[in-house]
Design a protein around this motif. Structure first.
Motif, PDB file in Angstrom:
ATOM      1  N   VAL A 286       0.854  -1.186   0.000  1.00 55.10           N
ATOM      2  CA  VAL A 286       0.000   0.000   0.000  1.00 55.10           C
ATOM      3  C   VAL A 286       0.891   1.236   0.000  1.00 55.10           C
ATOM      4  O   VAL A 286       1.788   1.352   0.837  1.00 55.10           O
ATOM      5  N   GLU A 287       0.633   2.138  -0.942  1.00 58.15           N
ATOM      6  CA  GLU A 287       1.407   3.370  -1.040  1.00 58.15           C
ATOM      7  C   GLU A 287       0.469   4.564  -1.012  1.00 58.15           C
ATOM      8  O   GLU A 287      -0.641   4.510  -1.559  1.00 58.15           O
ATOM      9  N   PHE A 288       0.913   5.626  -0.354  1.00 57.07           N
ATOM     10  CA  PHE A 288       0.177   6.878  -0.260  1.00 57.07           C
ATOM     11  C   PHE A 288       0.997   7.947  -0.977  1.00 57.07           C
ATOM     12  O   PHE A 288       2.223   7.979  -0.847  1.00 57.07           O
ATOM     13  N   ALA A 289       0.325   8.817  -1.716  1.00 52.54           N
ATOM     14  CA  ALA A 289       1.038   9.868  -2.446  1.00 52.54           C
ATOM     15  C   ALA A 289       0.131  11.078  -2.627  1.00 52.54           C
ATOM     16  O   ALA A 289      -1.110  10.949  -2.618  1.00 52.54           O
ATOM     17  N   GLU A 290       0.759  12.220  -2.823  1.00 47.99           N
ATOM     18  CA  GLU A 290       0.023  13.421  -3.174  1.00 47.99           C
ATOM     19  C   GLU A 290      -0.027  13.517  -4.694  1.00 47.99           C
ATOM     20  O   GLU A 290       0.991  13.351  -5.368  1.00 47.99           O
ATOM     21  N   VAL A 291      -1.189  13.771  -5.224  1.00 48.18           N
ATOM     22  CA  VAL A 291      -1.362  13.863  -6.675  1.00 48.18           C
ATOM     23  C   VAL A 291      -0.799  15.188  -7.152  1.00 48.18           C
ATOM     24  O   VAL A 291      -1.118  16.242  -6.608  1.00 48.18           O
ATOM     25  N   VAL A 292       0.068  15.134  -8.160  1.00 45.34           N
ATOM     26  CA  VAL A 292       0.657  16.363  -8.715  1.00 45.34           C
ATOM     27  C   VAL A 292       0.044  16.715 -10.064  1.00 45.34           C
ATOM     28  O   VAL A 292       0.151  17.851 -10.517  1.00 45.34           O
ATOM     29  N   SER A 293      -0.600  15.741 -10.703  1.00 39.51           N
ATOM     30  CA  SER A 293      -1.254  15.991 -11.980  1.00 39.51           C
ATOM     31  C   SER A 293      -2.275  14.894 -12.220  1.00 39.51           C
ATOM     32  O   SER A 293      -2.002  13.729 -11.904  1.00 39.51           O
ATOM     33  N   ALA A 294      -3.437  15.249 -12.764  1.00 37.87           N
ATOM     34  CA  ALA A 294      -4.460  14.243 -13.030  1.00 37.87           C
ATOM     35  C   ALA A 294      -5.506  14.818 -13.977  1.00 37.87           C
ATOM     36  O   ALA A 294      -5.611  16.024 -14.148  1.00 37.87           O
ATOM     37  N   PHE A 295      -6.287  13.925 -14.595  1.00 33.87           N
ATOM     38  CA  PHE A 295      -7.462  14.326 -15.346  1.00 33.87           C
ATOM     39  C   PHE A 295      -8.454  13.187 -15.299  1.00 33.87           C
ATOM     40  O   PHE A 295      -8.097  12.038 -15.015  1.00 33.87           O
ATOM     41  N   ALA A 296      -9.696  13.482 -15.551  1.00 35.04           N
ATOM     42  CA  ALA A 296     -10.748  12.472 -15.634  1.00 35.04           C
ATOM     43  C   ALA A 296     -11.721  12.881 -16.728  1.00 35.04           C
ATOM     44  O   ALA A 296     -11.904  14.080 -16.970  1.00 35.04           O
ATOM     45  N   ARG A 297     -12.301  11.917 -17.388  1.00 37.83           N
ATOM     46  CA  ARG A 297     -13.288  12.215 -18.438  1.00 37.83           C
ATOM     47  C   ARG A 297     -14.598  11.617 -18.059  1.00 37.83           C
ATOM     48  O   ARG A 297     -14.745  10.652 -17.471  1.00 37.83           O
TER      49      ARG A 297
END
Length: 97
Positions: A86-97
């Protein structure tokens, strides 16, 4: 925005049970106020990848404290063939359609 990536390997005889449990948690998570996305993928029969996105760390922490999540985590020793990754991270870039 924060992200969780979990890689799970089920005991072969419990793979369908884990599949059903992850789908159930996904349904509950849909109603959480800070939950932005929750995806479950299955491969090779007994391997699962779960990708989650939350508005912030507080929303993520609330998710992991929810009774349906703690109940599933308590079942992991029976359901899983190995320790989950299990890894936790802060999102630096994303998109959704």
């Amino acid at each position: 925005m924060t992200m969780v990536l979990a890689m799970l390997r089920a005991q072969p005889e419990h793979a369908d049970e884990l599949d059903a449990a992850l789908r159930e948690v996904a349904g509950h998570t849909r109603g959480e106020p800070g939950a932005l996305a929750y995806s479950v993928a299955r491969r090779d029969g007994d391997r699962f990848v779960v990708v989650e996105r939350y508005a912030d760390g507080a929303a993520r922490d609330a998710h992991f404290a929810a009774p349906y999540v703690t109940a599933l985590l308590d079942r992991f020793p029976l359901l899983l063939a190995e320790e989950p990754v299990v890894e936790f991270a802060e999102v630096v870039s994303a998109f959704a359609r």
